[in-house]
Design an enzyme around this catalytic site. Sequence first.
Site, PDB file in Angstrom:
ATOM      1  N   ASP A 454       1.027  -1.249   0.573  1.00  0.00           N
ATOM      2  CA  ASP A 454       0.064   0.230  -0.326  1.00  0.00           C
ATOM      3  C   ASP A 454       1.173   1.290  -0.103  1.00  0.00           C
ATOM      4  O   ASP A 454       2.019   0.925   0.463  1.00  0.00           O
ATOM      5  CB  ASP A 454      -0.818   0.276   1.337  1.00  0.00           C
ATOM      6  CG  ASP A 454      -2.150   1.544   0.782  1.00  0.00           C
ATOM      7  OD1 ASP A 454      -2.146   1.550   0.207  1.00  0.00           O
ATOM      8  OD2 ASP A 454      -2.152   1.484   2.500  1.00  0.00           O
ATOM      9  N   ARG A 653       5.727  17.669  -4.381  1.00  0.00           N
ATOM     10  CA  ARG A 653       4.345  18.170  -5.043  1.00  0.00           C
ATOM     11  C   ARG A 653       3.967  19.414  -5.603  1.00  0.00           C
ATOM     12  O   ARG A 653       3.987  20.242  -4.392  1.00  0.00           O
ATOM     13  CB  ARG A 653       3.471  17.674  -4.145  1.00  0.00           C
ATOM     14  CG  ARG A 653       3.582  15.760  -4.193  1.00  0.00           C
ATOM     15  CD  ARG A 653       2.500  15.273  -3.208  1.00  0.00           C
ATOM     16  NE  ARG A 653       0.993  15.416  -2.790  1.00  0.00           N
ATOM     17  CZ  ARG A 653       0.839  14.264  -2.763  1.00  0.00           C
ATOM     18  NH1 ARG A 653       0.933  13.221  -1.988  1.00  0.00           N
ATOM     19  NH2 ARG A 653      -0.713  13.897  -3.099  1.00  0.00           N
ATOM     20  N   ASP A 893      -1.515  -1.157   5.990  1.00  0.00           N
ATOM     21  CA  ASP A 893      -1.474  -0.781   7.227  1.00  0.00           C
ATOM     22  C   ASP A 893      -3.416  -0.120   7.127  1.00  0.00           C
ATOM     23  O   ASP A 893      -3.462   0.513   8.725  1.00  0.00           O
ATOM     24  CB  ASP A 893      -0.703   0.929   7.405  1.00  0.00           C
ATOM     25  CG  ASP A 893      -1.001   1.794   6.800  1.00  0.00           C
ATOM     26  OD1 ASP A 893      -1.316   3.270   7.785  1.00  0.00           O
ATOM     27  OD2 ASP A 893      -2.133   1.752   5.611  1.00  0.00           O
TER      28      ASP A 893
END
Length: 1251
Positions: A454, A653, A893
């Site tokens: 993930d 970003r 998670d």
Amino acid sequence: MISERDSETTFEEDSQPNDEVVPYSDDETEDEQDSPQAGAQLGPNQTSRDTEESREPGKTDCGWQVKANDQCFYEQPGFKRTIFLCFKKSKYAGNAIKTYKYNPITFLPLNLFEQFKRAANFYFLVLLILQSIPEISTLSWYTTLVPLLLVLGVTAVKDLVDDIARHRMDNEVNNRTCDVIRDGRFKAAKWKDIKVGDVVRLEKNTFVPADILLLSSSEPNSLCYVETAELDGETNLKFKMALEVTHRHLQEERALADFDGLVECEEPNNRLDKFTGTLSWRNSVYPLDADKILLRGCKIRNTDFCHGMVIFAGADTKIMKNSGKTRFKRTKIDSLMNYMVYTIIMVLILLSAGLAIGHTYWEQQIGNCSWYLYDAQDSSPAYRGFLTFWGYIIVLNTVVPISLYVSVEMIRFGQSYFINWDLQMYYPEKDTAAKARTTTLNEQLGQIQYIFSDKTGTLTQNIMTFKKCCINGQTYGDCRDAAGQLQSHAEQQVDFSWNVYADGKFLFYDHYLIEQIKAGKEPEIQKFFFLLAICHTVMADTSDGQLHYQAASPDEGALVTAARNFGYVFLSRTQNTITISEMGVQRTYDVLAILDFNSDRKRMSVIVREAGGNIRLYCKGADTVIYERLHPRNVKREATEEALDVFANETLRTLCLCYRDISQDEFEVWNKKFLEASLATSHRDEALDKVYEEIEKNLILLGATAIEDKLQDGVPETISRLSKADIKIWVLTGDKKETAENIGFSCELLTEETAICYGEDISALLQTRLENQRNRAGSSPHSSLRMNEPFFQGSRDRALIITGSWLNEILLEKKKKRKKLKLKFPRTAEEKKKQAEKRRRAEAYKEQQQKNFVDLACECRAVICCRVTPKQKAMVVELVKKYKKAITLAIGDGANDVNMIKTAHIGVGISGQEGMQAVMSSDYSFGQFRYLQRLLLVHGRWSYIRMCKFLRYFFYKNFAFTLVHIWYSFFNGFSAQTAYEDWFITVYNVLYSSLPVLLVGLFDQDVSDKLSLRFPRLYILGQKDLLFNYKQFFISLLHGAVTSLIIFFIPYGAYLKSMGQDGEAPADYQSFAVTAASSLIFVVNFQIGLDTSYWTFVNAFSVFGSIAIYFGITFDFHSAGIHVLFPSAFQFTGTAPNALRQPYLWLTMILTIAICLLPVVAQRFVSMTIWPSESDKIQRNRRKYLLEEQQWKRRQSAFRRGVSARRSAYAFSHQRGYADLIASGRSIRKRRAPLDAVLAGPGSGDTRDTS
């Protein structure tokens, strides 16, 4: 008014996959896709009676009915289902969760049943029964019963300990409490006692116990803020809103107790993002959607309390439906070991049959003619041979090692504790230690070929931080002093103590920017931070004197927090105003419009009226869309673009900021169009986007921001090491494509040299391959559909990035609309046959397409699947398992990772910010992703090597021990007589040879942990199954057979014509048995000494201690005292003392040991000298490496500075923001306006969903 955005999209068969959206839900039915009204929802506060009454429940096919505060309602026969014969049970599940396997009554029978499903255990049970038959028994029954009881007992205790842990975990969850209406009042009740239809009260910071319909809350308009980290991995808050009618009438306890509404909705399913149903109450029907449902696993935030009605409980809740089926996991070695046991059993049967035939022949030729062998039984040779067959099955039973399984379990148990005790996998910040939650998969950790990870919370910390910015062409964020000079010495963070609103956690190192802000001489800098403080949908909340922000995405929260620390503080907002503190001066601005974000626009804007009456539009968005809308005369365009390239190279970003001034006349004309579009009843989103385009043009560029999506510590290094170990890493995430790609570069899964392929690129490639395969299959019916040529030519580094929509398209998982029902005549048998053939061919082509996709993906060094559902994550893992036969590991998670974790061979949960769902379903858990390298490269590799060494030796020592009986058979008429004493056979595997090999299985290591991490290539041995396979098994068998030959024939030759020093011949059977047994004990214990790589005092003690134990017990068993007590059980009286005092026998044993071991020593020496393995080379130079390790310091990774074609896109929220709440005023406490006033407000109908 129907919200188009909320209505469910009809899936057209020829539609192009959309990269921005998560594909259709996992359980979506064809009916729902066919009907555009299936998910149509009214606006949250829309209570038009005409609309409500026109929606008939009967037309929604809702099969689930829930009535509030009425448990008798569920006792109706229609709500029962047959579970067995005439026994019926309610179809409504209770809220208790059960993960345990046993209870006090079922433990013994169920556990024994499971254990006897193991071939070896069942085999020994049959053997025990055979040994109780006097005619065929050649060994005492206790020789099998004692080891069998030991095996069953140890395994049962281990299973009991595991199940007690499950009971505790279940009890912890089931015994949580919340308030439930009982007898007209709220009373505390345990979660396990909650039932469907109960009305519950939940308080702030508590988990939701079931899937409930929100009825009311303490917030305005019954808003309720929830954190859904357990469901989708996102830690930003989302809001839910109750129906207006329940908000008005269901605030008081008495009203809630009298509530008798009936909910009709869809059956329980795993669709987290959808819910369709109606509430019937007070002769009216109200539509329900997902925005009114609180799902189990969510956490109530920023809401003092809320009330709800339980719709789905326990196993019916969406989070449990998404958990997937719990699978029984076995290691590859386990499966191989079982096949080897079957092989041994077959060999045992063949050997016994051959020896029985030998006995039949011997009886015919010798036994019948020898009067002194007559036993008073006139049985035929054939019958005697039949009895001898079973006798040899019993005698040779030790070739199937019963103690093998219990020894394996003990080794795994010990290795699990080593993982639990490893301080280098302890995460002090969360006080989280590594935990092996299963004890059966350790060695498989050393064979992993694919890791499925993930992203959010697993690779990243899910924490966004403002790192750099470019304002008016000038880049800020590097470590500089107040004069603007770069600092070469240690970084000194900026002191924000001058700002009373600074949050104290923000770190920044450019002192020059602070000086510029304080000086106030640069208007562009002021506008830049003012834009960050005003252009957003964040909501402010003050508690305990502290200012807190609630953002729809962590990115937006990071930007507003940065502006706050730099002196431009967002304080509060109302429906039409926003209040900001600008360098200590508080000002309030009129907000004229909010142009919200969606995935197509990739930007958002606000239009505000400033103090002087000027109207200005502020906009922020992705550089690709902002640059298209800039004014042609932006002088800092190129400088900002260069800064964007630098930020992109640093894997930050980026987001561009701009503005434009608007005249009053232009705004009035535009606002008229805006209001018309806002009130449109059809295609409202398209109309709004068109209106937005008219005003968002000729923008003036202010600059750009750079946000870091903070990776967890050590992620790039971990991925690099695992890649060197030839482990392929795939990232499976529900996040946006741009975000996932950006993280791929951050963690160095992708590099600038990587050629990236997208879904649209490979779709045509796979289609062409499939057409070629179809043509080949059509031209030659016997030709295979398989094509082995690679998809990509050349050796260039490649990566695949594919979205969930493209995944469904490529894997032919796309659901088709159901055709309208037409009257047809019954089909003929030929038509049915054609239809079946058509379906079969379609299935075959689908399977081939899936295999082609896996082959193509596996040619890439890295694969990133984004915008995928939990079920798609599991599907990808399953495809790799199916078509590559590879060992897989999944790590995550959140609850959205549970299905993937359960599907993979090994599941790893990270105890992070997203709750414990993943951890509870995992096989191993720890606090940070970086610990995965130690789990695999150290513990996994050691466990694999230890287990393989243990198994090879175990089979060897049992063959060496058992096959002596076969050689002895040639000299006893194949009569199934044993070559050893019965008690020696009983305790050989338990006491005489078990401890040294157990310690090797627990402690042995070829190289240290540091060298294991430094040389990841050592890991490849396990992936290729080089240390334990059928070849190694037959080598062990051959080695054992040769050893048994030597152990039998050297003493036999020595005894053949010998005389003791006292004149007595020691050549009796009992003395021979003692000599052979003593030689065997020396050989097998010295052999394990040769196999040991890591010597400690414990190992040495176990080897020599085992030999000492053998002699001690043997002398006791051969003493006169024990013979007097048990004359029938101990018949070797005085044998050991008499035989072992002969020097001749000791010389015989020394010769036997030397001939057995010297060739092994020679072979090892030659092998290590001429053909050394990788670990041999490292062992030889380990001192040099350890010295280097002490001097070596980790080199800091440097970013490449240069022009990059890649831009890291800003990731907005995955679901709608708070713009509609702000515009309508529904979230504002100070203005609790009536419904009519709210609906009359600007933008009140705008309930757009930006997911």
